[in-house]
Design a protein around this motif. Structure first.
Motif, PDB file in Angstrom:
ATOM      1  N   ASP A  28      60.494  63.703 125.474  1.00  0.00           N
ATOM      2  CA  ASP A  28      60.618  65.271 126.923  1.00  0.00           C
ATOM      3  C   ASP A  28      60.352  65.999 125.760  1.00  0.00           C
ATOM      4  OD1 ASP A  28      62.248  64.002 128.844  1.00  0.00           O
ATOM      5  OD2 ASP A  28      64.487  64.424 127.693  1.00  0.00           O
ATOM      6  N   ARG A  31      56.329  65.982 126.348  1.00  0.00           N
ATOM      7  CA  ARG A  31      55.950  66.946 127.552  1.00  0.00           C
ATOM      8  C   ARG A  31      55.896  68.455 127.788  1.00  0.00           C
ATOM      9  NH1 ARG A  31      58.921  63.681 129.912  1.00  0.00           N
ATOM     10  NH2 ARG A  31      60.560  64.777 130.561  1.00  0.00           N
ATOM     11  N   TRP A  35      52.833  70.709 128.728  1.00  0.00           N
ATOM     12  CA  TRP A  35      52.938  71.685 129.849  1.00  0.00           C
ATOM     13  C   TRP A  35      53.134  73.041 129.606  1.00  0.00           C
ATOM     14  CZ3 TRP A  35      52.635  70.839 134.711  1.00  0.00           C
ATOM     15  CH2 TRP A  35      53.125  70.105 134.990  1.00  0.00           C
ATOM     16  N   CYS A  40      50.648  75.222 132.692  1.00  0.00           N
ATOM     17  CA  CYS A  40      50.801  75.670 134.354  1.00  0.00           C
ATOM     18  C   CYS A  40      53.145  75.461 134.016  1.00  0.00           C
ATOM     19  CB  CYS A  40      50.582  74.328 135.091  1.00  0.00           C
ATOM     20  SG  CYS A  40      48.964  74.211 134.871  1.00  0.00           S
ATOM     21  N   ASP A  41      53.507  75.702 135.127  1.00  0.00           N
ATOM     22  CA  ASP A  41      54.656  75.077 135.895  1.00  0.00           C
ATOM     23  C   ASP A  41      55.121  74.008 136.121  1.00  0.00           C
ATOM     24  OD1 ASP A  41      57.666  75.389 136.469  1.00  0.00           O
ATOM     25  OD2 ASP A  41      57.314  77.238 137.167  1.00  0.00           O
ATOM     26  N   PRO A  42      55.984  72.986 135.512  1.00  0.00           N
ATOM     27  CA  PRO A  42      55.972  71.367 136.223  1.00  0.00           C
ATOM     28  C   PRO A  42      57.070  71.897 137.199  1.00  0.00           C
ATOM     29  CG  PRO A  42      57.300  72.749 134.314  1.00  0.00           C
ATOM     30  CD  PRO A  42      56.384  73.418 133.907  1.00  0.00           C
ATOM     31  N   ASP A  43      57.624  72.777 137.203  1.00  0.00           N
ATOM     32  CA  ASP A  43      57.845  72.939 138.973  1.00  0.00           C
ATOM     33  C   ASP A  43      57.372  73.902 139.797  1.00  0.00           C
ATOM     34  OD1 ASP A  43      60.882  71.852 137.266  1.00  0.00           O
ATOM     35  OD2 ASP A  43      61.473  73.346 136.832  1.00  0.00           O
ATOM     36  N   ASP A  44      56.394  74.290 139.918  1.00  0.00           N
ATOM     37  CA  ASP A  44      55.355  74.865 140.418  1.00  0.00           C
ATOM     38  C   ASP A  44      53.792  74.434 140.804  1.00  0.00           C
ATOM     39  OD1 ASP A  44      54.974  76.890 142.275  1.00  0.00           O
ATOM     40  OD2 ASP A  44      54.812  78.347 140.932  1.00  0.00           O
ATOM     41  N   PRO A  45      54.452  73.562 142.104  1.00  0.00           N
ATOM     42  CA  PRO A  45      52.790  72.753 141.637  1.00  0.00           C
ATOM     43  C   PRO A  45      52.369  73.755 142.229  1.00  0.00           C
ATOM     44  CG  PRO A  45      54.626  71.332 143.382  1.00  0.00           C
ATOM     45  CD  PRO A  45      55.180  73.177 142.307  1.00  0.00           C
ATOM     46  N   THR A  47      50.810  76.058 140.947  1.00  0.00           N
ATOM     47  CA  THR A  47      49.982  76.701 139.064  1.00  0.00           C
ATOM     48  C   THR A  47      48.817  75.183 139.230  1.00  0.00           C
ATOM     49  OG1 THR A  47      51.655  75.668 137.739  1.00  0.00           O
ATOM     50  CG2 THR A  47      52.016  77.784 138.710  1.00  0.00           C
ATOM     51  N   TRP A  48      48.817  74.689 139.369  1.00  0.00           N
ATOM     52  CA  TRP A  48      48.321  72.954 138.562  1.00  0.00           C
ATOM     53  C   TRP A  48      47.202  73.804 139.911  1.00  0.00           C
ATOM     54  CZ3 TRP A  48      52.793  68.865 140.621  1.00  0.00           C
ATOM     55  CH2 TRP A  48      53.887  68.951 140.056  1.00  0.00           C
TER      56      TRP A  48
END
Length: 98
Positions: A28, A31, A35, A40-45, A47-48
């Motif tokens: 964790d 990871r 990030w 990038c925001d892991p909860d906001d695609p 930003t990918w």
């Protein structure tokens, strides 16, 4: 501990899966560091925006990777596996992952 079948698979295939090689908390933390490094925001695609993101050295007080990376590469479980695969005293602990 790796059994004879797993050791043989490593010799034949060049890799072996070691379940429980390091604790979830270390994964964790690693990871989260990745990030942050990508921006990038892991909860906001949204930003990918790139298919591949290259990450340069991540400096900390002990080297160029987060402590979680060193911890992941140097658990007792993995050290026992390394001893089994190449022999005790025939390898060096890693200061990083790579």
């Amino acid at each position: 501990m790796l059994d004879d079948t797993e050791t043989r698979r490593f010799i034949e295939d060049g890799f072996v899966r070691i379940d429980g090689g390091f604790p979830r908390e270390i994964a964790d933390a690693g990871r989260a560091a990745l990030w942050r490094a990508t921006g990038c925001d892991p909860d906001d695609p949204r930003t990918w925006t790139h298919p591949v993101v290259r990450i340069g050295p991540m400096n900390d007080r002990d080297g160029t990777q987060p402590l979680s990376f060193r911890a992941a590469a140097n658990t007792a479980v993995l050290h026992v596996a390394f001893d089994r695969l190449v022999g005790s005293g025939r390898w060096e602990p890693r200061p990083n992952v790579g």
